[in-house]
Motif scaffolding. Sequence first.
Motif, PDB file in Angstrom:
ATOM      1  N   ASN A  51       0.809  -1.202   0.000  1.00 11.07           N
ATOM      2  CA  ASN A  51       0.000   0.000   0.000  1.00 11.07           C
ATOM      3  C   ASN A  51       0.852   1.266   0.000  1.00 11.07           C
ATOM      4  N   LEU A  52       0.174   2.418   0.050  1.00 10.74           N
ATOM      5  CA  LEU A  52       0.878   3.688  -0.026  1.00 10.74           C
ATOM      6  C   LEU A  52       1.755   3.932   1.198  1.00 10.74           C
ATOM      7  N   GLU A  53       1.365   3.384   2.351  1.00  9.78           N
ATOM      8  CA  GLU A  53       2.186   3.556   3.558  1.00  9.78           C
ATOM      9  C   GLU A  53       3.551   2.915   3.390  1.00  9.78           C
ATOM     10  N   SER A  54       3.623   1.783   2.664  1.00 14.70           N
ATOM     11  CA  SER A  54       4.923   1.142   2.436  1.00 14.70           C
ATOM     12  C   SER A  54       5.816   2.033   1.568  1.00 14.70           C
ATOM     13  N   ILE A  55       5.214   2.780   0.639  1.00 17.91           N
ATOM     14  CA  ILE A  55       5.987   3.715  -0.180  1.00 17.91           C
ATOM     15  C   ILE A  55       6.438   4.893   0.675  1.00 17.91           C
ATOM     16  N   ALA A  56       5.557   5.368   1.555  1.00 15.89           N
ATOM     17  CA  ALA A  56       5.938   6.453   2.471  1.00 15.89           C
ATOM     18  C   ALA A  56       7.124   6.038   3.326  1.00 15.89           C
ATOM     19  N   LYS A  58       9.362   3.723   2.587  1.00 13.61           N
ATOM     20  CA  LYS A  58      10.538   3.535   1.731  1.00 13.61           C
ATOM     21  C   LYS A  58      11.298   4.842   1.552  1.00 13.61           C
ATOM     22  N   PHE A  59      10.550   5.951   1.408  1.00 17.94           N
ATOM     23  CA  PHE A  59      11.177   7.248   1.185  1.00 17.94           C
ATOM     24  C   PHE A  59      11.190   8.105   2.450  1.00 17.94           C
ATOM     25  N   ASN A  60      10.844   7.478   3.563  1.00 15.36           N
ATOM     26  CA  ASN A  60      10.867   8.136   4.869  1.00 15.36           C
ATOM     27  C   ASN A  60      10.115   9.459   4.860  1.00 15.36           C
ATOM     28  N   THR A  61       8.887   9.391   4.364  1.00 20.19           N
ATOM     29  CA  THR A  61       8.024  10.556   4.366  1.00 20.19           C
ATOM     30  C   THR A  61       6.696  10.185   5.000  1.00 20.19           C
ATOM     31  N   SER A  62       5.800  11.127   5.094  1.00 20.20           N
ATOM     32  CA  SER A  62       4.508  10.925   5.737  1.00 20.20           C
ATOM     33  C   SER A  62       3.468  10.424   4.744  1.00 20.20           C
ATOM     34  N   ILE A  63       2.643   9.474   5.185  1.00 22.76           N
ATOM     35  CA  ILE A  63       1.562   8.980   4.344  1.00 22.76           C
ATOM     36  C   ILE A  63       0.621  10.116   3.966  1.00 22.76           C
ATOM     37  N   LEU A  64       0.403  11.050   4.880  1.00 21.25           N
ATOM     38  CA  LEU A  64      -0.523  12.144   4.594  1.00 21.25           C
ATOM     39  C   LEU A  64       0.044  13.097   3.545  1.00 21.25           C
TER      40      LEU A  64
END
Length: 344
Positions: A51-56, A58-64
């Motif tokens: 999901n998108l949280e796994s991408i967040a 990966k790049f150490n950013t916020s899901i929001l």
Amino acid sequence: MKRVFSSVLTSIICALAGSQAALAVTYTLPPAGGRLIGQNQSYIVPDNGKNLESIAAKFNTSILLLLEANNTVDPYLPKPGSEVIIPSQMLLPDTPHEGIVINLAELRLYYYPPGQNRVEVYPIGIGQLGRETPEMVTRVSQKIPNPTWTPTANMRARSLAQGITLPAVVPAGPNNPLGRYALRLEQGGGEYLIHGTNVSRSVGMRVSSGCIRLRAADIKTLFSQTSWGTRVQIVNQPVKFSVEPDGRRYVEIHQPLSTSTADNPQTMPVAINAGFARFIDHPNSDKGQVDRALVRRAGYPVQVNKGASVSPSTALLQNVKRTENKKEISEGALISDSVNSSVQ
């Protein structure tokens, strides 16, 4: 980034699976007088069912922040082969480049290693409505490996009112809400900590009782570099702006922190101080672009030079790293190449 969640958005975030381990993103400090760091990226979603949280993570950013920059992407199951913008460009907060700087409004922690021309940036979780993380200038008073958690009397009372009985002490270990490492802050009688968490998806949200949460790998890295007495400054700057040495003018607007359940952070007033007012009124600033950025509140830098004719969405895409053939790298694709961002 949303500060008061609709029931739909709340259910999306809470349903997302736990984050992958992530490390801090390190940036070279800008030239003297500049505040712009980083480079936005483009990521091609792999066919891995994540999901998108796994991408967040990966790049150490916020899901929001990812949801703000990619509002047509399915957060549960992004379409394989689709492009996700990673908004990893930002303006440094208006603070000394020293020690730890936390900007509550953007849910980020900045660490300036002493004697080095770089800054490390971490996503964080902060205090929830009614138990806000306070602004302060303080220092690290204690480093605590393998902390135990002792809920305060107020925490126990609040939980009991919800039918939850908290233990008197939670020992160190994988189930400890403080994670494996904690930095105690001097101000507030030692009540406030920068610590890890056993709920990774809480990073990037307002969920704590006033402490600052980091992902496990991030607090481990930060803990290893900081020492007793490290300066810590906590600010609340939803508006950041800069005139770069080459004349480019940027604004970065985040939603202000809500102060009541009735607040709508997308429409509540954004404070404009004297410095920002002068920036807006300067002949080289496009007031229309500034106004659109103030309405959009997207959380990433937007160029607002008069004559540049750059919309907020175009400004993000202008600064994405790309290659001519968009060749994929490893499990996803980091699209890299320089893009002409000269100022007209």
